[in-house]
Design an enzyme around this catalytic site. Structure first.
Site, PDB file in Angstrom:
ATOM      1  N   GLN A  55       0.878  -1.293  -0.035  1.00 30.22           N
ATOM      2  CA  GLN A  55      -0.066  -0.071   0.111  1.00 30.22           C
ATOM      3  C   GLN A  55       0.940   1.307   0.040  1.00 30.22           C
ATOM      4  OE1 GLN A  55      -3.130   0.840  -0.476  1.00 30.22           O
ATOM      5  NE2 GLN A  55      -2.648   3.058   0.105  1.00 30.22           N
ATOM      6  N   GLU A  56       1.929   1.247   1.028  1.00 34.14           N
ATOM      7  CA  GLU A  56       2.604   2.556   0.966  1.00 34.14           C
ATOM      8  C   GLU A  56       3.519   2.926  -0.229  1.00 34.14           C
ATOM      9  OE1 GLU A  56       2.662   4.449   3.441  1.00 34.14           O
ATOM     10  OE2 GLU A  56       0.914   3.301   4.811  1.00 34.14           O
ATOM     11  N   THR A  57       4.328   1.845  -0.761  1.00 33.78           N
ATOM     12  CA  THR A  57       5.225   1.969  -1.786  1.00 33.78           C
ATOM     13  C   THR A  57       4.975   1.076  -3.002  1.00 33.78           C
ATOM     14  OG1 THR A  57       6.734   0.395  -0.642  1.00 33.78           O
ATOM     15  CG2 THR A  57       6.906   2.880  -0.031  1.00 33.78           C
TER      16      THR A  57
END
Length: 583
Positions: A148-150
């Site tokens: 999700q983040e990267t």
């Protein structure tokens, strides 16, 4: 992106008696200061952190020396035991399977080094828990958040951008720097340069940008500084001066493991949610917070992704989808009481923990309760609070730093020096270092009419020595009242010869009224002025504001911005508040 809580200060002044026996004496080397034996400081800290969870947290944040970390390579028999376990449950072939789109800065070797830095990640359990299963579940949970983040977030049927047909949960670690940012760009400097403890502890370097870097997108100087302290034996300046290391070295993955292991009180560490070391408090249970992947979302970004209003929001929906895809592929066991979602949870930032007795906190703040039996009514103690401060209960030596106020973060806190061994009573009678039963006039600082004095403060005035009985300002010691004479001569009654005549003396002035003998001291002298009319006085954990609302705290006024939670107390201009003139 990773955002830990900003500072907040709560000031209270309620009457209290001493909770610990502490030998507090005037500092013979610093007039107005005090000395306390280190043994007393350590005993107070131990009493406040006697819950076994504090030892668990501190153990989880222990680190391996960097020279040993950088010797780690896949397959070496000399690798630390937690690294060998990680290699066993998540070999390099699985790394390759989940990183088909990853940036080249992320490698399996760096992943193992990030794990090796923290022996508690994939560490051993001696109480029967399955260390291999917990290790694998921890890694897969981390990858769900990485995705999700990267991640790439490219649909499997988009053959132009995803020619290998990778599932979205296979697209982790695509970005090493926040999109739109590159090295050499100053930015994310909100809060830099202010006159506050965060800048004294974590000073921003000129020309550096603290934008998101690494697997969890570490952001802002106060996070770079804290992470640098964990990586470099307490030295915050390494990454503040060279934040690019968080993108270009094994720190790009270590920053995520550090966050995984760090509790942000009252939020638990994600590891302890997974291995069930953490036990939710009744307040947390009432707020729908329990075990499962959903609580790790609340820990990371609950204010934006949790709560019923965010049930269908893209970020949490993606996270949950990635977790479920990974969990199914790797057949990660899920207990019956574990919940993948957090829409049914109250975000931690909105959780009112006032009065909760079963919640543990991890930061030290000065205890401003008024202690009638200590010099000046000062407690000379620090207390545990549920917001970020300059001093951590999980860092050895930080309680002493809090009492001595290393980062000048306290309000109206006297100078304190900690000494080894007991205080030398000296040859004179009574407590303190070499006391004199009747100090000579002038042994204490001269009384100043504009200065605030509290109980125990000593001054010299008009040939005598005086000690304040309680809070006072502008009361001449020679008149008694809040002062008692402790030495020297009685102030002379007869005026000196040939005094200068007063200019235009008042005609027939009213005779002075004799001060009452030993009046009761005022309870809780005011700390903050009354708030301006129509402005809300901030109460941490209770006051709710919208962007643009004005509040007052500590005698200052602030306007809310960026949706501060009920714990984001205003003390200076920062990400959540602008300090404005009180009108």
């Amino acid at each position: 992106m990773l955002k830990m809580k900003h500072l907040a200060v709560l000031v209270g002044c309620t009457l209290a008696t001493s909770s610990f026996a502490m030998d507090i004496q005037p500092d013979p080397e610093n007039p107005g200061g005090y000395v306390i034996p280190r043994a007393d400081i350590e005993a107070a800290e131990k009493a406040k952190t006697n819950d076994p969870m504090y030892a668990v947290w501190a153990k989880a944040l222990e680190t391996l020396d960097n020279a040993k970390v950088e010797a780690i390579q896949p397959g070496l028999a000399s690798n630390p035991s937690n690294v060998i376990r990680a290699e066993r449950v998540f070999p390099e072939t699985e790394w390759d399977f989940l990183t088909g789109m990853a940036a080249p800065e992320y490698t399996y070797t760096r992943f193992l080094r990030a794990i090796g830095k923290f022996p508690a990640f994939c560490g051993e359990y001696t109480d029967g828990r399955d260390a291999d299963a917990i290790c694998k579940k921890s890694i897969i949970t981390a990858f769900a958040h990485f995705a999700q983040e990267t991640g790439g977030h490219i649909a499997i049927d988009n053959t132009w951008d995803n020619p290998e047909g990778l599932e979205e949960w296979q697209q982790a670690l695509v970005h090493v720097r926040e999109m739109g940012w590159s090295e050499g760009q100053p930015g994310y400097t909100t809060g830099c340069g202010g006159n506050d403890w965060q800048n004294r502890k974590w000073p921003c370097a000129d020309g550096q940008g603290y934008f998101g870097r690494g697997a969890k997108q570490l952001s802002y100087h106060f996070n770079y500084g804290a992470f640098s302290e964990a990586m470099y034996a307490g030295d915050a300046t390494v990454l503040l001066n060279n934040p690019a290391l968080v993108a270009d070295s094994w720190l790009n993955l270590a920053s995520a493991i550090w966050f995984f292991l760090t509790p942000q009180a009252p939020k638990p560490a994600m590891l302890h949610v997974i291995d069930r070391t953490w036990v939710p408090s009744q307040r947390e249970k009432d707020a729908g917070i329990g075990y499962g992947f959903g609580t790790t979302i609340n820990v990371i970004n609950g204010g934006i992704e949790c709560g019923e209003q965010n049930k269908d929001k893209g970020q949490p929906v993606n996270r949950i989808r990635y977790w479920q895809g990974l969990q199914n592929h790797y057949q990660i066991p899920v207990e019956a009481d574990e919940v993948d979602t957090c829409w049914q949870q109250l975000p931690y930032g909105s959780l009112n923990l006032n009065g909760a007795t079963d919640v543990l906190y991890t930061n030290w703040e000065a205890d401003y309760k008024y202690h009638s039996d200590r010099p000046g009514g000062v407690s000379f103690e620090c207390k545990l609070v549920g917001y970020q401060t300059a001093y951590s209960a999980l860092v050895k030596g930080d309680y002493e730093k809090c009492v001595t106020d290393v980062y000048d973060a306290q309000i109206s806190w006297p100078e304190v020096r900690v000494i080894d061994g007991p205080i030398d009573p000296g040859p004179g009678p009574g407590p303190g270092p070499n006391p004199d039963p009747d100090p000579e006039p002038g042994d204490f600082p001269a009384w100043e009419a504009t200065k605030v004095y509290t109980g125990g403060d000593k001054v010299s005035h008009k040939g005598g020595n005086f000690e304040a009985k309680w809070w006072t300002q502008g009361d001449d010691p020679a008149n008694g009242g809040p002062w008692k004479q402790i030495g020297g001569t009685t102030p002379p009654i007869d005026p000196p010869v040939d005094p200068e005549p007063p200019v235009d003396p008042p005609v027939d002035p009213e005779p002075p009224i004799d001060p009452p003998v030993d009046p009761e001291p005022p309870v809780d002298p005011p700390v903050n002025p009354e708030p301006p009319a129509g402005v809300t006085e901030w109460v941490a954990g209770q006051t709710k504001v919208s962007n643009g609302d004005m509040v007052t705290n500590g005698g200052k006024c602030f306007v809310a911005k960026n949706n501060p939670g009920v714990w984001e107390s205003p003390t200076a201009s920062n990400w959540f508040w602008d300090e404005v003139p009180c009108k």
